[in-house]
Design a protein around this motif. Sequence first.
Motif, PDB file in Angstrom:
ATOM      1  N   SER A 188       6.499   1.864  -0.390  1.00 31.84           N
ATOM      2  CA  SER A 188       5.721   0.656   0.103  1.00 31.84           C
ATOM      3  C   SER A 188       6.449   0.570   1.434  1.00 31.84           C
ATOM      4  O   SER A 188       7.682   0.311   1.635  1.00 31.84           O
ATOM      5  N   ARG A 209       4.316  -1.255   4.192  1.00 35.45           N
ATOM      6  CA  ARG A 209       3.834  -2.360   4.837  1.00 35.45           C
ATOM      7  C   ARG A 209       2.931  -2.984   3.809  1.00 35.45           C
ATOM      8  O   ARG A 209       1.898  -2.103   3.208  1.00 35.45           O
ATOM      9  N   MET A 210       2.883  -4.273   3.529  1.00 37.86           N
ATOM     10  CA  MET A 210       1.978  -4.707   2.658  1.00 37.86           C
ATOM     11  C   MET A 210       1.104  -5.769   3.430  1.00 37.86           C
ATOM     12  O   MET A 210       1.675  -6.534   4.455  1.00 37.86           O
ATOM     13  N   GLU A 232      -1.866  -8.653   3.336  1.00 34.96           N
ATOM     14  CA  GLU A 232      -2.458  -9.584   2.275  1.00 34.96           C
ATOM     15  C   GLU A 232      -3.665 -10.087   2.899  1.00 34.96           C
ATOM     16  O   GLU A 232      -3.462 -10.810   4.080  1.00 34.96           O
TER      17      GLU A 232
END
Length: 308
Positions: free
Chosen positions: A290, A292-293, A295
């Motif tokens: 990963s 970049r997350m 939300e």
Amino acid sequence: MAIPDYQTLMLPVLAIASEGEARVPDVAEKIASMLGLTDEEREEMLPSGKQRLLHNRIHWAKFYMSKAGLIRSPKRGLFTATDAGRALLATQPTAIDVALLKSYPTFVEFYGAASSGASSSEAPAALAATESAITPEEQIDAAHAILTSALRADLLTRILEQTPAFFERVIVDLLVAMGYGGSHENAAMRLGKSGDGGIDGIVDEDRLGLDRIYLQAKRYAHHVPVGRPEIQGFVGSLVGLGATKGVFVTTSTFSAPAVEFTRGLQQRVILIDGTRLTELMVEFGVGVRSSRMVEVKRLDEDFFNEDI
């Protein structure tokens, strides 16, 4: 017919809302019937699979019109047209879109927060409304699909640049990540160690080793498909070993005769081509990480429900 974009849906949504308090599911049903949508179209989901496409577009049509003061929500889950909304309908507009909404001061104020760079949780939504015919969720899903497609293509390219031994390690890592092989060490010991000409490896189906899966791996260029003779040879090896389950993995594709041959076999033979292989690698985190997350939060309706 295709489901209309959210701007095209603004007029029918406002018209239905002018009849009294409405809910998105009820409005969706009315619009679907009005447009003659099929059952499949009514149930079509966003690429994320988290919401029906028609419901999502109706939600955003309602949201943007609420910013123009054409729609209000008197209580949870309900919305209705305002006096301004009914006045607009009285002019018999042929369509309602973002360009028309910009004639309302409240929407201009809402849009201005985005275009001026002001800090606002609604700013991205305002920009999305003016720059695209699809909803913010659709934009997120589309961008994610593009990035994932590019990632899978990169994975396949890098695998083809490596050695056959590396390809076998990829399969070991993937099978262990999927829960097969018992442990990475045990899976690695079994893969490529069978000594049978038609079998590249064996892995335990479960940690107790109650059943085994036999493997064949072919690292072929994309333009070189795996044909029926190779699948027949693999199945022949399974029969010779008394095996009932096999997985044939390739970086390329399988020919139509090869796929057809596996149908109706007594043995359970799974074919994993390059596309499916990279899909599984992305899904189970093999060879990727990963970077970049993002939300996305939604309003907690229960928090504002005083009856709870």
